[in-house]
Scaffold this motif. Sequence first.
Motif, PDB file in Angstrom:
ATOM      1  N   SER B 174       0.839  -1.208   0.000  1.00 16.27           N
ATOM      2  CA  SER B 174       0.000   0.000   0.000  1.00 16.27           C
ATOM      3  C   SER B 174       0.869   1.251   0.000  1.00 16.27           C
ATOM      4  CB  SER B 174      -0.917  -0.011   1.222  1.00 16.27           C
ATOM      5  OG  SER B 174      -0.151  -0.093   2.416  1.00 16.27           O
ATOM      6  N   PHE B 175       2.091   1.142   0.580  1.00 15.56           N
ATOM      7  CA  PHE B 175       2.997   2.293   0.620  1.00 15.56           C
ATOM      8  C   PHE B 175       3.535   2.606  -0.780  1.00 15.56           C
ATOM      9  CE2 PHE B 175       7.258   4.162   1.301  1.00 15.56           C
ATOM     10  CZ  PHE B 175       6.904   5.249   2.088  1.00 15.56           C
ATOM     11  N   SER B 176       3.799   1.545  -1.590  1.00 10.76           N
ATOM     12  CA  SER B 176       4.395   1.798  -2.908  1.00 10.76           C
ATOM     13  C   SER B 176       3.451   2.573  -3.828  1.00 10.76           C
ATOM     14  CB  SER B 176       4.844   0.502  -3.584  1.00 10.76           C
ATOM     15  OG  SER B 176       4.232  -0.600  -3.022  1.00 10.76           O
ATOM     16  N   TRP B 177       2.158   2.635  -3.469  1.00 10.33           N
ATOM     17  CA  TRP B 177       1.205   3.374  -4.316  1.00 10.33           C
ATOM     18  C   TRP B 177       1.623   4.849  -4.449  1.00 10.33           C
ATOM     19  CZ3 TRP B 177      -2.552   7.296  -3.920  1.00 10.33           C
ATOM     20  CH2 TRP B 177      -3.432   7.358  -5.013  1.00 10.33           C
ATOM     21  N   PHE B 178       2.250   5.425  -3.390  1.00 11.85           N
ATOM     22  CA  PHE B 178       2.651   6.837  -3.431  1.00 11.85           C
ATOM     23  C   PHE B 178       3.646   7.101  -4.555  1.00 11.85           C
ATOM     24  CE2 PHE B 178       1.634   6.472   1.211  1.00 11.85           C
ATOM     25  CZ  PHE B 178       0.459   7.196   1.134  1.00 11.85           C
ATOM     26  N   GLY B 179       4.424   6.061  -4.912  1.00 13.35           N
ATOM     27  CA  GLY B 179       5.414   6.271  -5.963  1.00 13.35           C
ATOM     28  C   GLY B 179       5.056   5.608  -7.273  1.00 13.35           C
ATOM     29  N   GLN B 180       4.136   4.683  -7.217  1.00 14.95           N
ATOM     30  CA  GLN B 180       3.874   3.888  -8.420  1.00 14.95           C
ATOM     31  C   GLN B 180       2.412   3.895  -8.837  1.00 14.95           C
ATOM     32  OE1 GLN B 180       5.492   0.012  -7.483  1.00 14.95           O
ATOM     33  NE2 GLN B 180       7.427   0.900  -6.787  1.00 14.95           N
ATOM     34  N   LEU B 241       8.653  24.410   5.976  1.00 17.08           N
ATOM     35  CA  LEU B 241       8.032  24.002   4.715  1.00 17.08           C
ATOM     36  C   LEU B 241       8.994  23.211   3.835  1.00 17.08           C
ATOM     37  CD1 LEU B 241       5.789  26.900   3.322  1.00 17.08           C
ATOM     38  CD2 LEU B 241       5.106  24.661   4.189  1.00 17.08           C
ATOM     39  N   THR B 242      10.258  23.676   3.706  1.00 17.84           N
ATOM     40  CA  THR B 242      11.182  22.891   2.872  1.00 17.84           C
ATOM     41  C   THR B 242      11.419  21.523   3.507  1.00 17.84           C
ATOM     42  OG1 THR B 242      13.062  24.003   3.897  1.00 17.84           O
ATOM     43  CG2 THR B 242      12.444  24.748   1.706  1.00 17.84           C
ATOM     44  N   GLY B 243      11.463  21.468   4.844  1.00 16.42           N
ATOM     45  CA  GLY B 243      11.614  20.182   5.515  1.00 16.42           C
ATOM     46  C   GLY B 243      10.430  19.277   5.198  1.00 16.42           C
ATOM     47  N   LEU B 244       9.234  19.855   5.311  1.00 11.42           N
ATOM     48  CA  LEU B 244       8.017  19.084   5.059  1.00 11.42           C
ATOM     49  C   LEU B 244       7.969  18.596   3.609  1.00 11.42           C
ATOM     50  CD1 LEU B 244       5.271  18.201   6.275  1.00 11.42           C
ATOM     51  CD2 LEU B 244       4.307  20.289   5.318  1.00 11.42           C
ATOM     52  N   MET B 245       8.277  19.480   2.657  1.00 12.99           N
ATOM     53  CA  MET B 245       8.203  19.098   1.244  1.00 12.99           C
ATOM     54  C   MET B 245       9.284  18.073   0.904  1.00 12.99           C
ATOM     55  SD  MET B 245       5.567  20.543   0.287  1.00 12.99           S
ATOM     56  CE  MET B 245       5.549  20.163  -1.459  1.00 12.99           C
ATOM     57  N   SER B 246      10.446  18.168   1.557  1.00 19.68           N
ATOM     58  CA  SER B 246      11.481  17.153   1.343  1.00 19.68           C
ATOM     59  C   SER B 246      10.978  15.803   1.830  1.00 19.68           C
ATOM     60  CB  SER B 246      12.768  17.530   2.086  1.00 19.68           C
ATOM     61  OG  SER B 246      13.217  18.786   1.660  1.00 19.68           O
ATOM     62  N   ALA B 247      10.218  15.815   2.941  1.00 19.73           N
ATOM     63  CA  ALA B 247       9.670  14.556   3.463  1.00 19.73           C
ATOM     64  C   ALA B 247       8.642  13.985   2.488  1.00 19.73           C
ATOM     65  CB  ALA B 247       9.048  14.798   4.834  1.00 19.73           C
ATOM     66  N   VAL B 248       7.788  14.864   1.929  1.00 19.53           N
ATOM     67  CA  VAL B 248       6.795  14.392   0.949  1.00 19.53           C
ATOM     68  C   VAL B 248       7.525  13.770  -0.238  1.00 19.53           C
ATOM     69  CG1 VAL B 248       5.002  15.125  -0.674  1.00 19.53           C
ATOM     70  CG2 VAL B 248       5.034  16.063   1.647  1.00 19.53           C
ATOM     71  N   ALA B 249       8.577  14.455  -0.719  1.00 24.10           N
ATOM     72  CA  ALA B 249       9.353  13.928  -1.841  1.00 24.10           C
ATOM     73  C   ALA B 249      10.002  12.598  -1.458  1.00 24.10           C
ATOM     74  CB  ALA B 249      10.421  14.940  -2.258  1.00 24.10           C
ATOM     75  N   ALA B 250      10.466  12.509  -0.190  1.00 21.14           N
ATOM     76  CA  ALA B 250      11.109  11.273   0.263  1.00 21.14           C
ATOM     77  C   ALA B 250      10.118  10.116   0.265  1.00 21.14           C
ATOM     78  CB  ALA B 250      11.694  11.479   1.662  1.00 21.14           C
ATOM     79  N   ILE B 251       8.876  10.401   0.676  1.00 24.80           N
ATOM     80  CA  ILE B 251       7.849   9.348   0.684  1.00 24.80           C
ATOM     81  C   ILE B 251       7.623   8.848  -0.753  1.00 24.80           C
ATOM     82  CG2 ILE B 251       5.382   8.913   1.046  1.00 24.80           C
ATOM     83  CD1 ILE B 251       5.613  10.899   3.450  1.00 24.80           C
ATOM     84  N   CYS B 252       7.456   9.796  -1.704  1.00 23.25           N
ATOM     85  CA  CYS B 252       7.207   9.418  -3.097  1.00 23.25           C
ATOM     86  C   CYS B 252       8.399   8.638  -3.662  1.00 23.25           C
ATOM     87  CB  CYS B 252       6.955  10.663  -3.946  1.00 23.25           C
ATOM     88  SG  CYS B 252       5.410  11.490  -3.546  1.00 23.25           S
ATOM     89  N   LEU B 253       9.587   9.153  -3.437  1.00 24.97           N
ATOM     90  CA  LEU B 253      10.789   8.544  -4.016  1.00 24.97           C
ATOM     91  C   LEU B 253      11.020   7.147  -3.434  1.00 24.97           C
ATOM     92  CD1 LEU B 253      13.308   8.883  -5.818  1.00 24.97           C
ATOM     93  CD2 LEU B 253      14.467   9.903  -3.852  1.00 24.97           C
TER      94      LEU B 253
END
Lengths: 500, 344
Positions: B174-180, B241-253
Motif C-alpha cells: 500500500s505504501f508503494s502506491w505513493f510512488g507507483q 516548509l522545505t523540511g516538510l516538502m522534502s519529506a513528501v518527496a522522500a515518501i514518493c521517491l
Amino acid sequence: MRTKPAIALEGISKSFPGVRALSKVSLALHPGSVTALVGENGAGKSTLVKILTGIYQPDEGVIRVDGAPTRFPSASSAARAGVTAIHQETVLFDELSVAENIFLGHAPRIGPGLIDWRKMNADARALLARVGADLDPSIRLRDLGIASKHLVAIARALSIDARVVIMDEPTAALSHKEIHELYELVDRLKADGKAILFISHKFDEIFRIADRYTVFRDGSMVGEGLIAETTQDDLVRLMVGRDIGQVFPKQAVAIGEPVLTVSGYRHPTEFEDINFELRRGEILGFYGLVGAGRSEFMQSLIGITKPSAGAVRLDGEVRVIRSPADAIAAGIVYVPEERGRQGAIIGLPIFQNVTLPSLSRTSRAGFLRLAEEFALARDYTARLDLRAASFDQDVGTLSGGNQQKVVIAKWLATKPKVIILDEPTKGIDIGSKAAVHAFMSELAASGLSVIMVSSEIPEIMGMADRVIVMREGRIAARFERDALSAEGLVRAAAGIREAA
Amino acid sequence: MADVQRADGHGADGQRVARHIPDRREGRAARMLKGWEALLVAVAAAIFLVNSFASPYFLDPWNLSDATFNFTEKAMIAFAMALVIISGEIDLSVASIIALTSTAMGYAVQLGFDTPALVTVGLATGLLCGALNGALVTGLGLPSIVVTIGTMSLFRGLSFIILGDQAFTGYPASFSWFGQGYVWWVFSFEFCLFLLFAVVYGVLLHRTSFGRTIYAIGNNPTAALFSGVRVGRVKFLLFLLTGLMSAVAAICLTARLGSTRPSIALGWELEVVTMVVLGGVNILGGSGTIPGVVLAALIMGMVTFGFGLLNVPGIVMSIFIGLLLITVIALPILYGRLRRRVTH
C-alpha cells in the motif's frame, strides 16, 4: 599669523540636485595652526572635507597648495598633496595589522611586490612612538579600542608625511581620558608644523585646542577669526543667526489630554532616564546632536531594541511593546531616518509598500484583496501629493522626496494614535519638504500626536509645540514653544552653560 | 484584480499624469508578455518540438507519463525552496533530509509499522529537520547557506550511520502506491500531487498576505521588520516548509524505488536550486513566481527525458545541469539590462 597657508580654498561652490551644499566658501589652513570648523548639521562641513580629500570635485573655485592652483581629481591625488582626514569612523582595515594599516599603499619594499616586513614594523613602531602610542605594530587592528585606532590613523597620516590633517569629530566616540590624550597629540602635530582642520560640535574642546575658527551656515562661510578674540556666545550666534526664509505651515491646534506617557526609559548604553508626556494634537520636537540617542530611544519605543527598564502608557493603559508589530497594534508608528534601509522596500511596487503594515485590513482570512490595496494606497498617498507614473511602479524608481511620501503614507494607513517622524525631511528637495511639513500640521490638527526628531533648527522651531533636547542619552532641556530660541537649543544640545 | 486605468493623453511621462496616478501602467497581457515566464513558455514549446522530432517515442502518452517522474519529486521541493530563496535564504540540506526521512521510514518498516504510521514518521522527520534549520537560522542568526551546508552533511551522515552499507527494503504494497500508483489513466499520484502543490504554493505566494511578507523580507529584511513583519517567524515557517516538502518527496521517491540506501537523492539540492533559478527566482531573493518554477520543472523534465530517449549518458546530463545553472543565473541579468535599454 603671517605664515603662507599650506592649503587654501578660494570661492569654492558645490551643488547637488536640489541643494546648494557650498556657496563660494574660502578657507585657508596654515602650518602649525589648528582651525576649528563649526556649523549646524547640513551647513556644508562634510562636503568641504570631501572636496579637500578629492572625493568631490568643486563646481567652481580654486584649491591652492602652497599658493599654486591644484586639482584633486581623486582621493589618492589629495593624499599625494599631503592632505589626510581622520573621520568619526576611521577608514582602516580591521583584519590587517597595525603596521599594515599605517603603510597600506606605500609599504617599504625589498623587491617588486615584496614587503620589507622588518623595516615596516620598525618604522611603524617609531611612528607610533611619535604619537605617544605604545602599541605592538604586528597585532591586528580589530583588537584595538577606538582611541587606539585613532592613533593608528594619525600615525598613518604622519607616515605619508601629511601636511594637512583633517579631524572630523575625532572625540565623538572617545572617553574623557582618551580625549585628553588626543588634545596632547594635536598639540604635538601643531608643533610639528602640520596644518590642522578640526571639526567639532563641542565648544569646550574648540576653545581648548583651536587657534582660529571658521563658521559655516547653509553652505556659506559666515565668520572667521582668532579663537582668542571670540566667545562661545558669538560662535553660537554666528551658527544659528539666520533669516527665517522658510515659512512653516504650522496650524493652531487645541492640545488635548495626554496620549502617550513614557516613564523611566533606560538602556545600558544608549539612553537613560527618559520621561515625558505627549498630548493629543501636539507636535513634540526632539532636538540634539547626532549620536545623542534620539533614534535609539525612538526605536526602543517601537520594540526594535529592548530597553532595560521603563514603561509606556497609551491612553492611560500600560502597553508592553516587544516588536514593531506590537507597536503598530498599539497605535505607535515610527517613520525611520534611514529611508533606504529601514523605510522603503526598494523592489516592491508603491502600493505594496503602502499596505505592508496594514495587510490584515486589506486581506480576508489571509487572502490578499488587490482592489482594496490599490484603494488604500491611492487614499493615503493622495493626501501627500505623491508624484508617480502608476501604483505598480517600483518604489525605488521614485525620487527621495516621493519615496518619503510613500513611507509616510504607509504608516498613516495603519491609523496610528502616535506617529514618530525621525528626520522626516532629511535629504529631500524643498518642494517635498513643504508637503511633509504641511501634512504634519494636518495630522496634528486631525487629533494625531506627533513626535518629530530633527536636527534642523528651523524645522524644530517652525513645527514643534514643545521641544525636548537630548544630549548624551539624557534629556538635557525642555522648551515650550514660546520659550524657544535657536541659541537656547544649540546651548542645551552642546552642553554650554549660560553666559554669566 | 483591480481595473487597469489608462493615463489620459498621449505618452505616459511622469509629469503629465502626476495628478491622476493609475493603478497599473500596463495591462495584464502586456505584463505577462514581458515576464520571464513568457520566455520559459517559448523555451518549453521549442524543447517539446525538438523532442517530438528527435524521437518517435516522445509523444506516446505513457512515455510522457513516465517522464514526469523525472521532475515531480524535485519540483515539490522546488516550490518550498522558491519561497525560501525569495525570502533571501537558501536550504541546501533538502536532499539530505530526503535521505534521513527515507532512512527513518525504512527503520520503522523493520519495526513493523504500517503505511499511515510510515507516512507520519516520514513527515515528522522532515519537519524536525526543517525546525532544526529554522532554529539555527532565525534563533541564532546564522547565515542559512552555512547552516544548511552543515545540516546537509549531518542529516546524510546520520543515515549512513544507521544504514551502513545495507539497504532497507520490505515496504508494504500500500505504501508503494505513493510512488507507483495512478489516479486516473496516465496521471500518476505523484504528478497529481505536483499539480496540487503547484496550485497551493501559487496561491500561498501570490494571493496571501503571508506570501507578500516573503517578498518584503527578501527585498529588505530591515524595513520589513520596521513595518511590523515578524521576520524570524516567517523564515522559521519557510524552513519548516522545505523540511516538510522534502519529506513528501522522500515518501514518493522511497515508494517508487521500494528501498532506502544512504546515497538516495544524492546531489538533488543542486537540481532543485537550478529549477528554482531557471524559474526566474532571483538567487539573491526578492523576486520570482511559482508559475515560473512549474515551467522550469517541465523544461528540466523534458530535457532529461529527451536525453534519455537519445541515450545520452548520465554524466552529460550533470554537465548540462551545471551549465544550465550558470546560464540561468546570468540570463536574467542580461535580460534585465536589455529590457532597461529597450524601455529607456
